[in-house]
Design an enzyme around this catalytic site. Structure first.
Site, mmCIF file in Angstrom:
data_model
loop_
_atom_site.group_PDB
_atom_site.id
_atom_site.type_symbol
_atom_site.label_atom_id
_atom_site.label_comp_id
_atom_site.label_asym_id
_atom_site.label_seq_id
_atom_site.Cartn_x
_atom_site.Cartn_y
_atom_site.Cartn_z
ATOM 1 N N TYR A 181 43.388 51.062 -10.410
ATOM 2 C CA TYR A 181 44.128 50.806 -11.647
ATOM 3 C C TYR A 181 43.383 49.727 -12.459
ATOM 4 O O TYR A 181 42.642 48.928 -11.894
ATOM 5 C CB TYR A 181 45.544 50.344 -11.266
ATOM 6 C CG TYR A 181 46.408 49.944 -12.419
ATOM 7 C CD1 TYR A 181 46.788 50.874 -13.388
ATOM 8 C CD2 TYR A 181 46.869 48.633 -12.553
ATOM 9 C CE1 TYR A 181 47.578 50.498 -14.451
ATOM 10 C CE2 TYR A 181 47.673 48.254 -13.616
ATOM 11 C CZ TYR A 181 48.022 49.194 -14.566
ATOM 12 O OH TYR A 181 48.801 48.812 -15.621
ATOM 13 N N THR A 183 43.742 46.821 -13.646
ATOM 14 C CA THR A 183 43.688 45.385 -13.336
ATOM 15 C C THR A 183 43.068 45.104 -11.970
ATOM 16 O O THR A 183 42.925 43.942 -11.589
ATOM 17 C CB THR A 183 45.106 44.779 -13.322
ATOM 18 O OG1 THR A 183 45.867 45.476 -12.329
ATOM 19 C CG2 THR A 183 45.788 44.885 -14.670
ATOM 20 N N LYS A 184 42.701 46.140 -11.224
ATOM 21 C CA LYS A 184 42.250 45.921 -9.848
ATOM 22 C C LYS A 184 40.761 45.547 -9.801
ATOM 23 O O LYS A 184 40.078 45.566 -10.813
ATOM 24 C CB LYS A 184 42.547 47.174 -9.011
ATOM 25 C CG LYS A 184 44.044 47.546 -8.994
ATOM 26 C CD LYS A 184 44.909 46.584 -8.187
ATOM 27 C CE LYS A 184 46.372 46.607 -8.566
ATOM 28 N NZ LYS A 184 47.174 47.678 -8.039
ATOM 29 N N ASN A 185 40.263 45.251 -8.617
ATOM 30 C CA ASN A 185 38.888 44.751 -8.503
ATOM 31 C C ASN A 185 37.849 45.806 -8.868
ATOM 32 O O ASN A 185 36.774 45.479 -9.348
ATOM 33 C CB ASN A 185 38.614 44.239 -7.085
ATOM 34 C CG ASN A 185 39.346 42.935 -6.813
ATOM 35 O OD1 ASN A 185 39.978 42.382 -7.709
ATOM 36 N ND2 ASN A 185 39.241 42.444 -5.597
ATOM 37 N N LEU A 186 38.146 47.058 -8.562
ATOM 38 C CA LEU A 186 37.268 48.170 -8.926
ATOM 39 C C LEU A 186 38.136 49.125 -9.728
ATOM 40 O O LEU A 186 39.200 49.518 -9.249
ATOM 41 C CB LEU A 186 36.755 48.845 -7.640
ATOM 42 C CG LEU A 186 35.690 49.933 -7.719
ATOM 43 C CD1 LEU A 186 35.090 50.172 -6.339
ATOM 44 C CD2 LEU A 186 36.183 51.238 -8.293
#
Ligand SMILES: *Cc1c(COP(=O)(O)O)cnc(C)c1O
Length: 386
Positions: A181, A183-186
């Site tokens: 998603y 906002t996630k790290n990847l």
């Protein structure tokens, strides 16, 4: 003060992703295809796992893992109140009953002692969440799972890079579920992945994710000629597209670089906030590689003179986007009505959920952005305590 509003969790997208997406659009193959396969292969190599299936969200990944584990009506799945709602909703979608075990007040990850106290003859699985990029106590959790013959489905939405005692999280249990998603790290926009320990589970998830059509149905329009398929289960529309994988392939190549950037920001925050009257994230421990997904502080009005919600408002006024991860699951009306859950029965999660604030931690942040965040936090807290 920041001139423009700093959007919380805005991802760092670079030219390679943009070109790869354009290439995908020009190729004419937008749906599930060769780039999804490539992304799966590269992701499982990175995680050092046997099998990986890309899907369109972590929510889908968890849902299908629960189904592939053979869990359904009459079964109980133990998870944490300190998580995003979809961790619990997917258990409900499967027909099983969610059971909450409180989190540890320091690590904010599920407490193995609490898991143990919630086991009944109906318990079929444990669904731990590696919170904020930290790792759960996987030695204890796998010990309990082995003792009671339970499946383990790891929610790794915050934890792409996380390792525990040198082993990647998501590979301890039967399933590891990842989120890509925005906002996630990847990121892939929307997207997710399941890593599975057993081939039969990965095969099952692949079928379930594409309408329950027999293996490799996604190739039915390829240059190999039209292939008939059989529907072998009333499946779901959870497949990842090549457009998404095109982004993911390059995000994965830059995973360590972006991790280093967030680590640097994390350390700057730790240093800048050391003397403030707020609770900082748990100390890092040598056996865990932290993914630095969320930098969460606890704002307690009795110590700071400002409430958490007052602090959120003041940060917004300073042009800084913030997040809340999370108000505890039993504070939501649906779960109170459906399961009679009460926030006070999970005191650690309740305590954290009413005080927690996530500060910006994207690899996209510039030094100026980071300084603006630090100055805003200090300004608001000095104003409220003076
Ligand atoms: C983001 C998140 C999810 C859901 O991920 P999606 O890809 O948006 O479905 C699940 N669990 C946790 C802990 C999350 O943070």
């Amino acid at each position: 003060m920041s001139k423009d509003f700093l959007i919380f969790g805005s991802p760092l997208i670079e030219e390679e992703e943009i070109e790869e997406v354009v290439d995908t659009l020009r190729s004419g193959w937008l749906g599930t295809g060769p780039k999804v396969q490539q992304f799966e292969n590269e992701f499982k190599a990175y995680k050092n796992s046997q099998y990986a299936v890309a899907v369109n969200s972590c929510t889908a990944a968890i849902h299908l893992s629960i189904l592939a584990a053979g869990i359904g009506p009459g079964d109980e799945v133990i998870t944490t109140p300190m998580t995003f709602c979809s961790t619990v909703n997917t258990i409900i979608h499967s027909g099983a009953t969610p059971v909450l075990a409180d989190c540890d007040k320091t690590t904010q990850c599920i407490d193995p002692q609490s898991i143990r106290s919630k086991i009944t003859p109906r318990t079929k699985a444990i669904l731990p969440v590696h919170f904020a990029g930290n790792a759960c106590d996987m030695s204890a959790i796998m010990g309990i799972a082995n003792e009671f013959q339970l499946k383990v489905i790891e929610d790794c939405a915050h934890a792409v890079e996380t390792t525990y005692k040198g082993q990647h999280v998501g590979t301890f249990g039967d399933f590891g579920c990842f989120s890509f998603y925005v906002t996630k790290n990847l990121v892939t926009g929307e997207g997710g992945m399941v890593v599975a320990k057993h081939k039969k589970d990965a095969d099952r998830i692949k079928v379930l994710a594409l309408h329950g059509m027999s293996a490799d149905a996604w190739k039915r329009f390829s240059d190999e000629g039209y292939k008939h398929y059989q529907v072998i289960y009333p499946g779901y529309k959870y497949n990842m597209m090549d457009i998404q994988a095109a982004i993911g392939i390059h995000q994965l190549k830059r995973i360590d670089k972006n991790w280093q950037k967030r680590k640097h920001i994390w350390e700057k925050y730790n240093e800048a906030f050391a003397d403030l009257n707020i609770t900082l994230p748990a100390d890092r421990v040598p056996e865990i590689k932290h993914a630095y997904h969320l930098y969460t502080i606890l704002v307690d009005k009795t110590k700071t003179g400002i409430s958490r919600d007052g602090f959120l408002k003041a940060m917004t006024a300073e042009n800084i986007g913030i997040g809340v991860h999370y108000r505890s699951i039993p504070t939501h009306r649906y779960y109170q009505e459906a399961f009679n859950w009460k926030p006070e029965d999970y005191p650690n999660s309740f305590y954290i959920g009413e005080r927690t604030v996530s500060l910006p931690l994207s690899a996209k942040l510039t030094d100026d952005d980071v300084n603006n965040v630090i100055n805003a936090v200090k300004k608001i807290l000095s104003r409220s305590t003076s």
